[in-house]
Design an enzyme around this catalytic site. Structure first.
Site, PDB file in Angstrom:
ATOM      1  N   CYS A 128      26.976  37.783 -27.252  1.00  0.00           N
ATOM      2  CA  CYS A 128      27.165  38.087 -25.829  1.00  0.00           C
ATOM      3  C   CYS A 128      26.738  36.882 -25.012  1.00  0.00           C
ATOM      4  CB  CYS A 128      26.314  39.305 -25.468  1.00  0.00           C
ATOM      5  SG  CYS A 128      26.454  39.781 -23.737  1.00  0.00           S
ATOM      6  N   LEU A 129      27.546  36.522 -24.027  1.00  0.00           N
ATOM      7  CA  LEU A 129      27.220  35.387 -23.169  1.00  0.00           C
ATOM      8  C   LEU A 129      25.913  35.619 -22.412  1.00  0.00           C
ATOM      9  CD1 LEU A 129      30.779  34.672 -21.675  1.00  0.00           C
ATOM     10  CD2 LEU A 129      29.603  33.357 -23.453  1.00  0.00           C
ATOM     11  N   HIS A 175      28.560  47.039 -20.653  1.00  0.00           N
ATOM     12  CA  HIS A 175      27.898  46.219 -19.621  1.00  0.00           C
ATOM     13  C   HIS A 175      27.888  46.932 -18.264  1.00  0.00           C
ATOM     14  CE1 HIS A 175      26.830  42.336 -21.317  1.00  0.00           C
ATOM     15  NE2 HIS A 175      27.996  42.218 -21.924  1.00  0.00           N
TER      16      HIS A 175
HETATM   17 ZN    ZN Z   1      28.351  40.925 -23.486  1.00  0.00          ZN
END
Ligand code: ZN
Length: 192
Positions: A128-129, A175
């Site tokens: 995940c960024l 998210h």
């Molecule tokens: Zn993510």
């Protein structure tokens, strides 16, 4: 200007604070919110608000979408999907790379909601960024049905997706509800 006290956006426009974030630093790649930063982490753990129909025609919405796409396509930090909270906007907008389509385009979905999860699961490695330097193994539904609004017309649509692309949809919609893959990973490890 805020027409109502508290600036809660029930009026179909972005709040002043959202506009500051959408326009911060120009028109290109946005700052990624990460769990390393305590203030970012609070935002990443928050639930996002629905996008209102009136927002879609605003230049601010187009700018936000274009900047989200620039951010996920950053050659120095590429992703396969991105959700608005990852750039500091608590709105229900995601972009997903459609590996199940010709040319593997990124597509944008407004107010996405998964209305069906298959009992059949697949296990894979995710990153995940917003969680730098880590990856982990996650079991997710092999097939999902997504209900969402068209990002141009606001028409309601439904689509059933399976495989890796379905996994990305699940990761990105999580998210919007303040959930990260690390919450459900069976194991995680540091990378680099
Ligand atoms: Zn993510």
């Amino acid at each position: 200007m805020c027409a109502f006290s508290g600036c809660k956006s029930v009026t179909g426009v972005f709040s002043e604070n959202e506009l500051l974030v959408i326009h911060a630093g120009g028109t290109g790649i946005m700052r990624l919110y990460t769990v390393d930063n305590p203030a970012d982490s609070v935002l990443l753990r928050s639930k996002s608000a629905a996008v209102q129909e009136e927002m879609l025609t605003s230049p601010d919405f187009s700018l936000l979408v274009n900047r989200m796409l620039a951010t996920v396509n950053d050659p120095d930090n590429e992703g396969v999907g991105i959700a608005a909270p990852q750039v500091g906007i608590l709105r229900r907008i995601i972009a997903v790379q459609r590996f199940d389509k010709e040319g593997e385009p990124f597509e944008v979905y407004v107010n996405p909601e998964i209305v069906f999860y298959s009992g059949n699961k697949i296990s894979g490695i995710e990153g995940c960024l917003s969680v730098p330097g880590m990856r982990g193994r996650v079991a997710r539904a092999a097939e999902i049905t997504l209900r969402y609004r068209d990002s141009k017309t606001f028409e309601e649509r439904e689509e059933t997706v399976s495989g890796y692309t379905a996994v990305i949809f699940q990761h990105e919609t999580d998210h919007l509800n303040g959930r990260l893959y690390t919450d459900i990973a069976s194991e995680t490890e540091s990378v680099q």
